[in-house]
Design a protein around this motif. Structure first.
Motif, PDB file in Angstrom:
ATOM      1  N   ASP A   1       1.066  -0.864   0.141  1.00  0.00           N
ATOM      2  CA  ASP A   1       0.173  -0.204   0.002  1.00  0.00           C
ATOM      3  C   ASP A   1       0.923   1.804   0.345  1.00  0.00           C
ATOM      4  O   ASP A   1       0.616   2.278  -0.559  1.00  0.00           O
ATOM      5  CB  ASP A   1      -1.165   0.434   1.256  1.00  0.00           C
ATOM      6  CG  ASP A   1      -1.781  -0.355   1.060  1.00  0.00           C
ATOM      7  OD1 ASP A   1      -2.069  -1.392   0.048  1.00  0.00           O
ATOM      8  OD2 ASP A   1      -2.291  -1.420   1.950  1.00  0.00           O
ATOM      9  N   LYS A   2       2.363   1.207   0.598  1.00  0.00           N
ATOM     10  CA  LYS A   2       3.072   2.959   0.715  1.00  0.00           C
ATOM     11  C   LYS A   2       3.532   2.774  -0.988  1.00  0.00           C
ATOM     12  O   LYS A   2       3.715   3.730  -0.638  1.00  0.00           O
ATOM     13  CB  LYS A   2       4.080   1.970   1.964  1.00  0.00           C
ATOM     14  CG  LYS A   2       5.113   3.305   2.210  1.00  0.00           C
ATOM     15  CD  LYS A   2       6.135   2.956   2.735  1.00  0.00           C
ATOM     16  CE  LYS A   2       7.630   3.590   2.961  1.00  0.00           C
ATOM     17  NZ  LYS A   2       8.584   3.752   3.512  1.00  0.00           N
ATOM     18  N   LEU A   3       4.002   1.609  -1.252  1.00  0.00           N
ATOM     19  CA  LEU A   3       4.261   1.310  -2.685  1.00  0.00           C
ATOM     20  C   LEU A   3       3.402   2.185  -3.692  1.00  0.00           C
ATOM     21  O   LEU A   3       4.232   2.475  -4.587  1.00  0.00           O
ATOM     22  CB  LEU A   3       4.885   0.746  -2.993  1.00  0.00           C
ATOM     23  CG  LEU A   3       6.160   0.195  -2.596  1.00  0.00           C
ATOM     24  CD1 LEU A   3       7.305  -1.245  -3.140  1.00  0.00           C
ATOM     25  CD2 LEU A   3       7.707   1.364  -2.434  1.00  0.00           C
ATOM     26  N   GLN A   4       2.076   1.441  -3.312  1.00  0.00           N
ATOM     27  CA  GLN A   4       1.026   2.199  -3.972  1.00  0.00           C
ATOM     28  C   GLN A   4       0.753   3.449  -4.377  1.00  0.00           C
ATOM     29  O   GLN A   4       0.814   4.023  -5.297  1.00  0.00           O
ATOM     30  CB  GLN A   4      -0.008   1.125  -4.693  1.00  0.00           C
ATOM     31  CG  GLN A   4       0.129  -0.354  -5.301  1.00  0.00           C
ATOM     32  CD  GLN A   4      -1.138  -1.092  -4.480  1.00  0.00           C
ATOM     33  OE1 GLN A   4      -1.994  -0.601  -3.615  1.00  0.00           O
ATOM     34  NE2 GLN A   4      -1.157  -2.096  -5.483  1.00  0.00           N
ATOM     35  N   LYS A   5       0.853   3.732  -3.070  1.00  0.00           N
ATOM     36  CA  LYS A   5       0.251   5.088  -3.037  1.00  0.00           C
ATOM     37  C   LYS A   5       1.665   6.352  -3.534  1.00  0.00           C
ATOM     38  O   LYS A   5       1.209   7.097  -3.991  1.00  0.00           O
ATOM     39  CB  LYS A   5       0.647   5.463  -1.380  1.00  0.00           C
ATOM     40  CG  LYS A   5      -0.869   4.980  -0.421  1.00  0.00           C
ATOM     41  CD  LYS A   5      -1.161   5.525   1.112  1.00  0.00           C
ATOM     42  CE  LYS A   5      -2.509   5.074   1.514  1.00  0.00           C
ATOM     43  NZ  LYS A   5      -2.359   5.447   3.071  1.00  0.00           N
TER      44      LYS A   5
ATOM     45  N   THR B   1       2.178  -2.265  -7.755  1.00  0.00           N
ATOM     46  CA  THR B   1       2.451  -3.522  -6.653  1.00  0.00           C
ATOM     47  C   THR B   1       1.804  -4.699  -6.357  1.00  0.00           C
ATOM     48  O   THR B   1       0.829  -3.775  -6.322  1.00  0.00           O
ATOM     49  CB  THR B   1       2.911  -2.291  -5.033  1.00  0.00           C
ATOM     50  OG1 THR B   1       4.073  -1.449  -5.650  1.00  0.00           O
ATOM     51  CG2 THR B   1       4.190  -3.598  -4.799  1.00  0.00           C
ATOM     52  N   PHE B   2       1.990  -5.232  -5.939  1.00  0.00           N
ATOM     53  CA  PHE B   2       1.266  -6.578  -6.004  1.00  0.00           C
ATOM     54  C   PHE B   2       2.067  -7.596  -4.315  1.00  0.00           C
ATOM     55  O   PHE B   2       3.433  -7.558  -4.650  1.00  0.00           O
ATOM     56  CB  PHE B   2       0.875  -7.367  -7.101  1.00  0.00           C
ATOM     57  CG  PHE B   2       2.292  -8.248  -7.302  1.00  0.00           C
ATOM     58  CD1 PHE B   2       2.630  -9.480  -7.700  1.00  0.00           C
ATOM     59  CD2 PHE B   2       3.045  -7.542  -8.779  1.00  0.00           C
ATOM     60  CE1 PHE B   2       3.568 -10.359  -8.047  1.00  0.00           C
ATOM     61  CE2 PHE B   2       3.879  -8.416  -9.469  1.00  0.00           C
ATOM     62  CZ  PHE B   2       4.060  -9.338  -9.470  1.00  0.00           C
ATOM     63  N   VAL B   3       1.203  -8.021  -3.845  1.00  0.00           N
ATOM     64  CA  VAL B   3       2.347  -9.565  -3.447  1.00  0.00           C
ATOM     65  C   VAL B   3       1.625 -10.173  -3.959  1.00  0.00           C
ATOM     66  O   VAL B   3       1.114 -10.697  -4.534  1.00  0.00           O
ATOM     67  CB  VAL B   3       1.338  -8.686  -1.308  1.00  0.00           C
ATOM     68  CG1 VAL B   3       2.121 -10.220  -0.407  1.00  0.00           C
ATOM     69  CG2 VAL B   3       1.613  -7.451  -1.198  1.00  0.00           C
TER      70      VAL B   3
ATOM     71  N   TYR C   1       5.722 -14.241   2.736  1.00  0.00           N
ATOM     72  CA  TYR C   1       4.791 -13.426   0.915  1.00  0.00           C
ATOM     73  C   TYR C   1       6.257 -11.836   0.559  1.00  0.00           C
ATOM     74  O   TYR C   1       6.405 -11.110   1.257  1.00  0.00           O
ATOM     75  CB  TYR C   1       3.573 -12.009   2.039  1.00  0.00           C
ATOM     76  CG  TYR C   1       2.588 -13.160   2.681  1.00  0.00           C
ATOM     77  CD1 TYR C   1       1.536 -13.827   1.868  1.00  0.00           C
ATOM     78  CD2 TYR C   1       3.233 -14.052   4.252  1.00  0.00           C
ATOM     79  CE1 TYR C   1       0.430 -14.404   2.736  1.00  0.00           C
ATOM     80  CE2 TYR C   1       2.498 -14.370   4.363  1.00  0.00           C
ATOM     81  CZ  TYR C   1       0.855 -15.077   3.527  1.00  0.00           C
ATOM     82  OH  TYR C   1       0.450 -15.548   4.515  1.00  0.00           O
ATOM     83  N   LYS C   2       5.772 -12.058  -1.125  1.00  0.00           N
ATOM     84  CA  LYS C   2       7.010 -11.545  -1.439  1.00  0.00           C
ATOM     85  C   LYS C   2       6.406 -10.193  -2.125  1.00  0.00           C
ATOM     86  O   LYS C   2       4.976 -10.010  -3.146  1.00  0.00           O
ATOM     87  CB  LYS C   2       7.951 -12.144  -2.555  1.00  0.00           C
ATOM     88  CG  LYS C   2       8.490 -13.103  -2.067  1.00  0.00           C
ATOM     89  CD  LYS C   2       8.890 -14.527  -3.290  1.00  0.00           C
ATOM     90  CE  LYS C   2       9.138 -15.429  -2.361  1.00  0.00           C
ATOM     91  NZ  LYS C   2      11.307 -15.022  -2.002  1.00  0.00           N
ATOM     92  N   VAL C   3       6.360  -9.106  -2.093  1.00  0.00           N
ATOM     93  CA  VAL C   3       6.063  -7.574  -2.498  1.00  0.00           C
ATOM     94  C   VAL C   3       6.789  -7.471  -3.353  1.00  0.00           C
ATOM     95  O   VAL C   3       8.400  -7.423  -2.870  1.00  0.00           O
ATOM     96  CB  VAL C   3       6.575  -7.248  -1.431  1.00  0.00           C
ATOM     97  CG1 VAL C   3       6.095  -5.250  -1.838  1.00  0.00           C
ATOM     98  CG2 VAL C   3       5.769  -7.127   0.191  1.00  0.00           C
ATOM     99  N   ARG C   4       6.085  -7.340  -4.939  1.00  0.00           N
ATOM    100  CA  ARG C   4       6.956  -6.939  -5.712  1.00  0.00           C
ATOM    101  C   ARG C   4       6.326  -6.083  -6.838  1.00  0.00           C
ATOM    102  O   ARG C   4       4.658  -5.899  -6.463  1.00  0.00           O
ATOM    103  CB  ARG C   4       7.282  -8.159  -6.900  1.00  0.00           C
ATOM    104  CG  ARG C   4       8.157  -9.123  -6.396  1.00  0.00           C
ATOM    105  CD  ARG C   4       7.647 -10.565  -7.582  1.00  0.00           C
ATOM    106  NE  ARG C   4       8.847 -11.517  -6.591  1.00  0.00           N
ATOM    107  CZ  ARG C   4       8.997 -13.004  -7.114  1.00  0.00           C
ATOM    108  NH1 ARG C   4       7.845 -12.857  -8.659  1.00  0.00           N
ATOM    109  NH2 ARG C   4       9.697 -13.623  -6.750  1.00  0.00           N
ATOM    110  N   ILE C   5       6.885  -4.891  -7.518  1.00  0.00           N
ATOM    111  CA  ILE C   5       6.847  -4.181  -8.177  1.00  0.00           C
ATOM    112  C   ILE C   5       6.918  -4.546  -9.913  1.00  0.00           C
ATOM    113  O   ILE C   5       7.667  -5.219 -10.370  1.00  0.00           O
ATOM    114  CB  ILE C   5       7.935  -2.729  -8.200  1.00  0.00           C
ATOM    115  CG1 ILE C   5       7.270  -2.104  -6.736  1.00  0.00           C
ATOM    116  CG2 ILE C   5       6.710  -2.054  -9.395  1.00  0.00           C
ATOM    117  CD1 ILE C   5       8.830  -1.021  -6.666  1.00  0.00           C
ATOM    118  N   GLY C   6       6.063  -4.224 -10.749  1.00  0.00           N
ATOM    119  CA  GLY C   6       5.578  -5.079 -12.320  1.00  0.00           C
ATOM    120  C   GLY C   6       4.371  -5.385 -12.232  1.00  0.00           C
ATOM    121  O   GLY C   6       3.365  -4.805 -11.599  1.00  0.00           O
TER     122      GLY C   6
END
Length: 163
Positions: free
Chosen positions: A107-111, A116-118, A129-134
């Motif tokens: 949520d922080k990166l989406q703001k 971003t997705f988990v 749980y891996k937080v990824r951008i793309g």
């Protein structure tokens, strides 16, 4: 009057007289005329057809190119279909044991404006749980995002293949 002073005055009078005679001959304006008077030809305004009459061919995206190549391969040898894999990449910025922490970071990166997705992954009965951008089709796009994230968020991520 002294002879020396008299010679200077006569020399000055001679120089002024030569200047009055010669300078107008040199500066008659002939150079001005050749520099300033020029014929400039302006062409008529070109006529373009209206944009409604123009047809533009659509540009194929990389994914469409891959699908087209798969279709051509299938038509060439229908007995053995060939698959061309789509290569995509993602920028992994965090791995968490708890889903709540991963969602907070997402949520922080989406703001901040990132897609971003988990992704949940289970290994030896333990979930992570891996937080990824793309994902992105081009690795260079993620390289730029990686440097931006490192500067702005102080997060050091790494690029992984995205299934």
């Amino acid at each position: 009057m002294e002879a020396h002073l008299q010679q200077r005055i006569v020399g000055a009078i001679v120089l002024v007289t030569l200047g009055v005679i010669c300078i107008p001959a040199l500066l008659d304006g002939s150079g001005y005329k050749t520099r300033q008077v020029q014929d400039i030809e302006v062409k008529d305004k070109p006529e373009f057809p209206p944009l409604t009459q123009k047809t533009v061919e659509p540009v194929a995206t990389p994914l469409e190119n891959i699908k087209k190549a798969q279709q051509e391969a299938l038509e060439a040898d229908p007995v053995q279909p060939q698959k061309i894999p789509v290569r995509a990449f993602a920028l992994q910025v965090g791995t968490f044991d708890s889903d709540e922490n991963a969602v907070k970071m997402r949520d922080k990166l989406q703001k901040a404006g990132y897609t971003t997705f988990v992704q949940k992954q289970t290994s030896n009965g333990k979930a992570s749980y891996k937080v990824r951008i793309g994902p992105e089709l081009e690795r260079s796009v993620l390289e730029k995002i990686k440097t931006d994230i490192k500067k702005s968020q102080k997060i050091d991520g790494y690029i992984v293949n995205h299934p």
